[in-house]
Design an enzyme around this catalytic site. Structure first.
Site, PDB file in Angstrom:
ATOM      1  N   GLU A  87       6.296  -3.125   9.803  1.00  0.00           N
ATOM      2  CA  GLU A  87       5.281  -3.766   8.827  1.00  0.00           C
ATOM      3  C   GLU A  87       3.701  -3.454   9.339  1.00  0.00           C
ATOM      4  OE1 GLU A  87       6.089  -7.752   8.711  1.00  0.00           O
ATOM      5  OE2 GLU A  87       7.695  -7.653   7.254  1.00  0.00           O
ATOM      6  N   GLU A 130       5.818 -14.554   1.605  1.00  0.00           N
ATOM      7  CA  GLU A 130       6.118 -12.958   2.003  1.00  0.00           C
ATOM      8  C   GLU A 130       4.683 -12.348   1.520  1.00  0.00           C
ATOM      9  OE1 GLU A 130       8.045 -11.423   3.528  1.00  0.00           O
ATOM     10  OE2 GLU A 130       9.454 -13.051   3.986  1.00  0.00           O
ATOM     11  N   ARG A 144      11.238   3.137   6.143  1.00  0.00           N
ATOM     12  CA  ARG A 144      12.591   2.490   5.946  1.00  0.00           C
ATOM     13  C   ARG A 144      13.553   3.527   6.874  1.00  0.00           C
ATOM     14  NH1 ARG A 144      12.095  -2.620   5.117  1.00  0.00           N
ATOM     15  NH2 ARG A 144      11.024  -2.982   3.245  1.00  0.00           N
TER      16      ARG A 144
END
Length: 222
Positions: free
Chosen positions: A154, A102, A73
């Site tokens: 990701e 998701e 992040r």
């Protein structure tokens, strides 16, 4: 307040005097609004982030372990242990359908049993982001040929099945900082006490999500 049984957050519309978008971003915008707390009160100005809302999933296997994913992040310059989650950025998509999407995209998993674990505003002083966290059980793997190709941050996702009690300890000891993951594992630990029977069904109403209002709660600017 007397007693604690049945207390709940409530809508509390205030008189809106002006609203403008001061920044438009790729995912969310910043809005500046002027409002009053009472009809004859002094005008107040607040900036906040508009947001499509999000869903997160605490996947639990038959052994009672929960799935945590590790992802970078950039704003906090850390890799965090999180749970699968994503934006509600597909127009008209059912909330639980979005959660299933998701879970498949970030963890290559499917679930046959869904319940609402908890609902949150992640930072209500600065954002209207509403988050619904689901408990997903009856876990199976997405067939290899149907798996999503992950890119950017990701692509670095790592997944681990962790005992729920170990995840709770990580939250309490400050080793896990994702608000959705912390809320999910703590809520699941409490809900486990009666076999998750108090959890809401997957299609439970979610009136706090902005899409459930035809206008902003206090109506049009006047």
């Amino acid at each position: 307040m007397t007693g604690t049984q049945g207390f709940a957050d409530e809508q509390s519309p205030r008189r809106l005097l002006a609203s403008e978008t001061v920044y438009s971003g790729q995912v969310w915008d910043v809005v500046k609004e002027k409002f009053t707390l009472t009809d004859d009160g002094e005008p107040l100005v607040r900036d906040y982030i508009t947001h499509p809302g999000a869903v997160a999933i605490l996947a639990m296997n038959d052994a009672g372990q929960v799935l945590l994913i590790n992802q970078y992040r950039h704003p906090v310059r850390m890799t965090l242990w999180e749970i699968p989650a994503g934006l509600l950025d597909v127009d008209g998509e059912d909330f639980q359908v979005g959660a299933a999407r998701e879970l498949a995209e970030e963890a290559d998993l499917m679930a046959s049993e869904w319940q609402v674990l908890t609902d949150l505003f992640l930072s209500p002083g600065s954002s209207r982001e509403a988050l619904r966290i689901y408990l997903a059980r009856g876990i199976s793997e997405v067939p290899a040929a149907e798996r999503h190709t992950r890119t950017h941050e990701e692509a670095e996702i790592k997944a681990e099945w962790v005992d729920l009690d170990d995840a709770v300890q990580a939250a309490l000891q400050g080793r896990m900082h994702s608000p959705s993951a912390v809320a999910a594992v703590l809520a699941a630990a409490v809900a486990r006490g009666n076999g998750f029977r108090d959890l809401r069904p997957a299609d439970a109403p979610w009136p706090e999500h902005h899409s459930q209002h035809s206008t902003w709660p206090n109506g049009p600017v006047r």
